[in-house]
Each structure stands twice: as structure tokens, then as C-alpha cells.
Write a protein that holds these residues in place. Structure first.
Motif, PDB file in Angstrom:
ATOM      1  N   VAL A  29     -12.544   2.735  -0.007  1.00 62.01           N
ATOM      2  CA  VAL A  29     -12.076   4.006   0.732  1.00 62.01           C
ATOM      3  C   VAL A  29     -12.148   4.013   2.170  1.00 62.01           C
ATOM      4  CG1 VAL A  29     -14.332   5.122   0.579  1.00 62.01           C
ATOM      5  CG2 VAL A  29     -12.120   6.577   0.463  1.00 62.01           C
ATOM      6  N   ILE A  30     -11.156   4.507   2.543  1.00 58.08           N
ATOM      7  CA  ILE A  30     -11.101   4.764   4.026  1.00 58.08           C
ATOM      8  C   ILE A  30     -11.418   6.299   4.416  1.00 58.08           C
ATOM      9  CG2 ILE A  30      -9.727   4.860   6.481  1.00 58.08           C
ATOM     10  CD1 ILE A  30      -8.016   2.515   5.005  1.00 58.08           C
ATOM     11  N   SER A  31     -12.606   6.407   5.442  1.00 59.68           N
ATOM     12  CA  SER A  31     -13.034   7.732   5.668  1.00 59.68           C
ATOM     13  C   SER A  31     -13.457   7.857   7.201  1.00 59.68           C
ATOM     14  CB  SER A  31     -14.032   8.130   4.824  1.00 59.68           C
ATOM     15  OG  SER A  31     -15.218   7.689   4.986  1.00 59.68           O
ATOM     16  N   ALA A  32     -13.356   8.941   7.888  1.00 63.42           N
ATOM     17  CA  ALA A  32     -13.823   9.213   9.150  1.00 63.42           C
ATOM     18  C   ALA A  32     -15.382   9.618   8.920  1.00 63.42           C
ATOM     19  CB  ALA A  32     -13.024  10.266   9.911  1.00 63.42           C
ATOM     20  N   THR A  33     -16.121   8.847   9.153  1.00 63.40           N
ATOM     21  CA  THR A  33     -17.791   8.914   9.181  1.00 63.40           C
ATOM     22  C   THR A  33     -18.424   9.226  10.458  1.00 63.40           C
ATOM     23  OG1 THR A  33     -18.091   6.481   9.582  1.00 63.40           O
ATOM     24  CG2 THR A  33     -17.701   7.032   7.433  1.00 63.40           C
ATOM     25  N   THR A  34     -19.275  10.068  10.382  1.00 60.55           N
ATOM     26  CA  THR A  34     -20.059  10.573  11.851  1.00 60.55           C
ATOM     27  C   THR A  34     -20.517   9.386  12.299  1.00 60.55           C
ATOM     28  OG1 THR A  34     -21.876  11.233  10.178  1.00 60.55           O
ATOM     29  CG2 THR A  34     -20.278  13.002  10.805  1.00 60.55           C
ATOM     30  N   SER A  35     -21.123   8.429  11.885  1.00 60.32           N
ATOM     31  CA  SER A  35     -21.933   7.359  12.303  1.00 60.32           C
ATOM     32  C   SER A  35     -21.177   6.168  12.897  1.00 60.32           C
ATOM     33  CB  SER A  35     -23.012   6.780  11.055  1.00 60.32           C
ATOM     34  OG  SER A  35     -22.228   6.258  10.256  1.00 60.32           O
ATOM     35  N   ARG A  36     -19.940   5.791  12.208  1.00 60.52           N
ATOM     36  CA  ARG A  36     -19.363   4.692  12.387  1.00 60.52           C
ATOM     37  C   ARG A  36     -17.758   5.064  12.640  1.00 60.52           C
ATOM     38  NH1 ARG A  36     -19.355   0.117   8.042  1.00 60.52           N
ATOM     39  NH2 ARG A  36     -19.468   1.878   6.776  1.00 60.52           N
ATOM     40  N   GLY A  37     -17.268   6.074  12.700  1.00 64.30           N
ATOM     41  CA  GLY A  37     -15.969   6.553  13.141  1.00 64.30           C
ATOM     42  C   GLY A  37     -15.073   6.169  11.627  1.00 64.30           C
ATOM     43  N   VAL A  38     -13.855   5.912  11.797  1.00 67.55           N
ATOM     44  CA  VAL A  38     -12.970   5.562  10.624  1.00 67.55           C
ATOM     45  C   VAL A  38     -13.181   4.133  10.418  1.00 67.55           C
ATOM     46  CG1 VAL A  38     -10.670   5.357   9.944  1.00 67.55           C
ATOM     47  CG2 VAL A  38     -11.133   7.291  11.688  1.00 67.55           C
ATOM     48  N   VAL A  39     -13.720   3.863   9.186  1.00 69.05           N
ATOM     49  CA  VAL A  39     -14.045   2.773   8.464  1.00 69.05           C
ATOM     50  C   VAL A  39     -13.339   2.423   7.206  1.00 69.05           C
ATOM     51  CG1 VAL A  39     -15.653   2.236  10.038  1.00 69.05           C
ATOM     52  CG2 VAL A  39     -16.231   3.437   7.912  1.00 69.05           C
ATOM     53  N   GLU A  40     -13.298   1.563   6.400  1.00 68.90           N
ATOM     54  CA  GLU A  40     -13.125   1.290   4.943  1.00 68.90           C
ATOM     55  C   GLU A  40     -14.584   0.766   4.460  1.00 68.90           C
ATOM     56  OE1 GLU A  40     -10.212  -1.287   1.971  1.00 68.90           O
ATOM     57  OE2 GLU A  40     -10.324  -1.808   4.024  1.00 68.90           O
TER      58      GLU A  40
ATOM     59  N   GLU B   1       0.750  -0.927  -0.002  1.00 67.59           N
ATOM     60  CA  GLU B   1       0.015  -0.020   0.037  1.00 67.59           C
ATOM     61  C   GLU B   1       0.863   1.226   0.016  1.00 67.59           C
ATOM     62  OE1 GLU B   1      -3.881  -1.360   2.566  1.00 67.59           O
ATOM     63  OE2 GLU B   1      -2.245  -0.707   3.625  1.00 67.59           O
ATOM     64  N   PRO B   2       0.320   2.207  -0.637  1.00 62.80           N
ATOM     65  CA  PRO B   2       1.018   3.581  -0.554  1.00 62.80           C
ATOM     66  C   PRO B   2       1.116   4.018   0.961  1.00 62.80           C
ATOM     67  CG  PRO B   2      -0.561   3.584  -2.022  1.00 62.80           C
ATOM     68  CD  PRO B   2      -0.883   2.336  -1.653  1.00 62.80           C
ATOM     69  N   PRO B   3       1.967   4.705   1.669  1.00 65.18           N
ATOM     70  CA  PRO B   3       2.010   5.072   3.018  1.00 65.18           C
ATOM     71  C   PRO B   3       0.701   5.674   3.443  1.00 65.18           C
ATOM     72  CG  PRO B   3       4.167   5.474   1.928  1.00 65.18           C
ATOM     73  CD  PRO B   3       3.228   5.251   0.810  1.00 65.18           C
ATOM     74  N   LEU B   4       0.188   6.473   2.503  1.00 65.58           N
ATOM     75  CA  LEU B   4      -0.856   7.146   2.966  1.00 65.58           C
ATOM     76  C   LEU B   4      -2.005   6.397   3.326  1.00 65.58           C
ATOM     77  CD1 LEU B   4      -2.059  10.187   3.204  1.00 65.58           C
ATOM     78  CD2 LEU B   4      -2.837   9.795   0.924  1.00 65.58           C
ATOM     79  N   VAL B   5      -2.009   5.204   2.601  1.00 63.38           N
ATOM     80  CA  VAL B   5      -3.293   4.245   2.829  1.00 63.38           C
ATOM     81  C   VAL B   5      -2.990   3.566   4.097  1.00 63.38           C
ATOM     82  CG1 VAL B   5      -4.530   2.015   2.063  1.00 63.38           C
ATOM     83  CG2 VAL B   5      -3.625   3.950   0.318  1.00 63.38           C
ATOM     84  N   THR B   6      -1.707   3.094   4.310  1.00 64.21           N
ATOM     85  CA  THR B   6      -1.247   2.194   5.289  1.00 64.21           C
ATOM     86  C   THR B   6      -1.334   3.239   6.742  1.00 64.21           C
ATOM     87  OG1 THR B   6       0.396   1.206   4.205  1.00 64.21           O
ATOM     88  CG2 THR B   6       0.655   1.215   6.730  1.00 64.21           C
ATOM     89  N   ALA B   7      -1.257   4.540   6.691  1.00 68.39           N
ATOM     90  CA  ALA B   7      -1.463   5.171   7.827  1.00 68.39           C
ATOM     91  C   ALA B   7      -2.925   5.364   8.177  1.00 68.39           C
ATOM     92  CB  ALA B   7      -0.988   6.610   7.499  1.00 68.39           C
ATOM     93  N   ALA B   8      -3.934   5.780   7.165  1.00 69.93           N
ATOM     94  CA  ALA B   8      -5.299   5.840   7.462  1.00 69.93           C
ATOM     95  C   ALA B   8      -5.644   4.209   7.912  1.00 69.93           C
ATOM     96  CB  ALA B   8      -5.935   6.077   6.117  1.00 69.93           C
ATOM     97  N   ARG B   9      -4.996   3.178   7.335  1.00 72.61           N
ATOM     98  CA  ARG B   9      -5.790   1.797   7.864  1.00 72.61           C
ATOM     99  C   ARG B   9      -5.426   1.893   9.339  1.00 72.61           C
ATOM    100  NH1 ARG B   9      -7.345  -1.950   4.940  1.00 72.61           N
ATOM    101  NH2 ARG B   9      -6.597  -1.201   3.079  1.00 72.61           N
ATOM    102  N   SER B  10      -4.310   1.989   9.744  1.00 78.01           N
ATOM    103  CA  SER B  10      -3.856   2.030  11.345  1.00 78.01           C
ATOM    104  C   SER B  10      -4.891   2.719  12.058  1.00 78.01           C
ATOM    105  CB  SER B  10      -2.393   2.513  11.474  1.00 78.01           C
ATOM    106  OG  SER B  10      -2.622   4.001  11.515  1.00 78.01           O
ATOM    107  N   ARG B  11      -5.880   3.872  11.555  1.00 79.14           N
ATOM    108  CA  ARG B  11      -6.723   4.413  12.224  1.00 79.14           C
ATOM    109  C   ARG B  11      -7.983   3.954  12.391  1.00 79.14           C
ATOM    110  NH1 ARG B  11      -4.439   6.043  16.666  1.00 79.14           N
ATOM    111  NH2 ARG B  11      -3.182   4.370  15.881  1.00 79.14           N
ATOM    112  N   ILE B  12      -8.383   2.682  11.683  1.00 73.18           N
ATOM    113  CA  ILE B  12      -9.649   2.004  11.445  1.00 73.18           C
ATOM    114  C   ILE B  12     -10.083   1.835  12.800  1.00 73.18           C
ATOM    115  CG2 ILE B  12     -11.054   0.129  10.738  1.00 73.18           C
ATOM    116  CD1 ILE B  12      -9.427   0.269   8.076  1.00 73.18           C
ATOM    117  N   GLY B  13     -11.338   2.184  13.261  1.00 75.49           N
ATOM    118  CA  GLY B  13     -11.828   2.018  14.534  1.00 75.49           C
ATOM    119  C   GLY B  13     -11.821   3.224  15.403  1.00 75.49           C
ATOM    120  N   SER B  14     -11.252   4.312  15.033  1.00 77.16           N
ATOM    121  CA  SER B  14     -11.044   5.464  15.820  1.00 77.16           C
ATOM    122  C   SER B  14     -12.470   6.251  15.830  1.00 77.16           C
ATOM    123  CB  SER B  14      -9.659   6.282  15.240  1.00 77.16           C
ATOM    124  OG  SER B  14      -8.515   5.815  15.427  1.00 77.16           O
ATOM    125  N   PRO B  15     -12.796   7.016  16.787  1.00 70.82           N
ATOM    126  CA  PRO B  15     -14.106   7.463  16.795  1.00 70.82           C
ATOM    127  C   PRO B  15     -13.953   8.768  15.737  1.00 70.82           C
ATOM    128  CG  PRO B  15     -13.211   7.202  18.993  1.00 70.82           C
ATOM    129  CD  PRO B  15     -12.299   6.837  18.154  1.00 70.82           C
TER     130      PRO B  15
END
Length: 251
Positions: free
Chosen positions: A221-232, A133-147
């Protein structure tokens, strides 16, 4: 289970006889007569990333990913998405390897897949590793589950553009703070050419590029959603697809 070897010549699938692999009864991933290759990256425990070779200038990665997916018993569509990564993690945990969902050498060896590396003619051109993965994706993936928290740029909570800002910073990339300004950087990418590391924009929080995520592939895509936090999540399902605005490629 009988295992077969696959090689690609000039982008066309063909059967290749490889004495070493044949003796081991294993499959061969990688092409014959590759013109470009890259040195493999080393992971923990000697689990080394497998290079995607270019055959006469044609990237053979998708065929190699299909071979991997067949070994994992998942749908062989040539793309490493959430289901393939989940299957990889299960296989890695079972083998006692780092369960990161990246098909490195030790992982493929456990699946009975042999890889072959041939240096490039120039020795200078590098290609990414399969599943790397590009470093940008790896960094975002490490935050999955964050509020989710409006106005937050991490490291424990995020809003949508805050996740992009934080992930970019971990990758040594400087981007504006808000999504509307992030939509002005880089260059535009057509919907059917989105790839991992691209920024993908939506209008879920108001007109224009009011929401943003980081593409993990052509359709996720990985994004910070208002309903579920950081998810793919899917990029073009009924909800997100109806709010798609555009995509930008950094660098």
C-alpha cells in the motif's frame, strides 16, 4: 542464455511452438486460443504496454508475470511488487528506456520476451495490461517521498486522507476528505481479495478508520505516514497488519 516459450491453454501451462518466436530464439508470453484481449497502450518511445489475455475467460496474467520475473532473475511469485518493479527499472535504465517499472513491449523485447496479441471475438471487451496500474495508484506513486503534513491535500505535502483525496482527483474520482468518510464509499473488500486501487484502512491514529492508504497490490500500500512521509509499505506486516480495519473498492 537459452530462452523458452510459454503458452497457456484454458489456464493450464503448456509448451507452444511459435514459428516466429522460435526463429528468433525468444520466449512467447501470452496464451493460445485467447478469447479476450485488449489493445495495447502506447508509452514514450514506442514502449507499448503488453495486454493480459484471457484464455476461455481465465486471466493468464499471473503466469505471464512469472515468466517476466524469471527473465529478471527475481522470485517468480506471479505478482508485480516492489522488488519486481525495482528489477524492471534497472533493466529499463540499462536498455535506455523509460524506467517506470511497467513491463511494456520494448522492455520485454530487451528481455527476449515476445508477445502476441489476438483480437477478441467481440472486439469490445478490454483487459488491463500486465503491470498496468489503476490511475489512482499511478497518481499516489508519483508522490512517494513527499513529506507528511497534517491537514494537507498536496500537491507537495500530504496527510493520509489528503493523499487519497489528491490521487483520486487526479484520476477523476470524487471522494470525501477524511478517512472516516472515505471508509463509507465504494463497497467492502475482503482482506484476501484486495487489489491495486482499493482503499485500505487502519486504526493507527485512533479507533476506527483513522488512517488510510491506496493498495498497490494484495500485500502492499502507498500511504502518507507521519514518520516517513509518502511511502509504499507492507499492508500486513507486524505493525500495519495489527492495525488493519478493512478495505473498500471505489467504482
Amino acid at each position: 542464455m537459452p530462452l523458452r516459450r510459454v503458452a497457456l491453454v484454458a489456464g493450464i501451462a503448456a509448451v507452444a511452438l511459435a514459428p516466429n518466436a522460435q526463429a528468433a530464439g525468444q520466449r512467447l508470453v501470452g496464451g493460445a486460443t485467447p478469447s479476450v484481449d485488449a489493445p495495447a497502450a502506447t508509452g514514450e518511445g514506442g514502449d507499448t504496454a503488453v495486454p493480459v489475455t484471457r484464455l476461455r475467460g481465465v486471466v493468464s496474467g499471473r503466469a505471464e508475470v512469472r515468466e517476466l520475473q524469471r527473465a529478471l532473475g527475481v522470485r517468480a511469485d506471479g505478482r508485480i511488487g516492489p522488488k519486481t518493479r525495482a528489477a524492471l527499472r534497472r533493466a529499463q535504465r540499462k536498455a535506455g528506456l523509460r524506467a517506470d517499472g511497467v513491463p511494456r513491449r520494448a522492455t520485454l523485447a530487451k528481455l527476449g520476451i515476445v508477445t502476441r496479441t489476438v483480437p477478441s471475438a467481440s472486439g469490445t471487451t478490454a483487459a488491463p495490461a500486465i503491470g498496468e496500474e489503476p490511475p489512482l495508484v499511478t497518481a499516489a506513486r508519483s508522490r512517494i517521498g513527499s513529506p507528511y503534513e497534517w491537514g494537507s491535500t498536496g500537491p507537495d505535502t500530504f496527510d493520509c486522507s489528503g493523499l487519497v483525496t489528491w490521487s483520486a482527483a487526479q484520476s477523476g474520482i470524487d471522494v470525501p476528505r477524511v478517512s472516516f468518510d472515505q471508509y463509507k464509499v465504494g463497497r467492502p473488500v475482503a482482506r484476501n481479495r484486495i487489489q491495486a486501487g482499493d482503499l485500505v484502512f487502519f486504526d493507527t491514529a485512533g479507533p476506527g478508520a483513522s488512517d488510510v492508504g491506496i493498495a498497490t497490490g494484495p500485500r502492499t500500500v502507498i500511504s502518507a505516514t507521519t514518520s516517513r512521509g509518502v511511502v509504499e509499505h507492507a499492508t500486513f506486516d507486524r505493525y500495519w497488519g495489527s492495525h488493519f480495519v478493512g478495505a473498500r473498492r471505489l467504482g
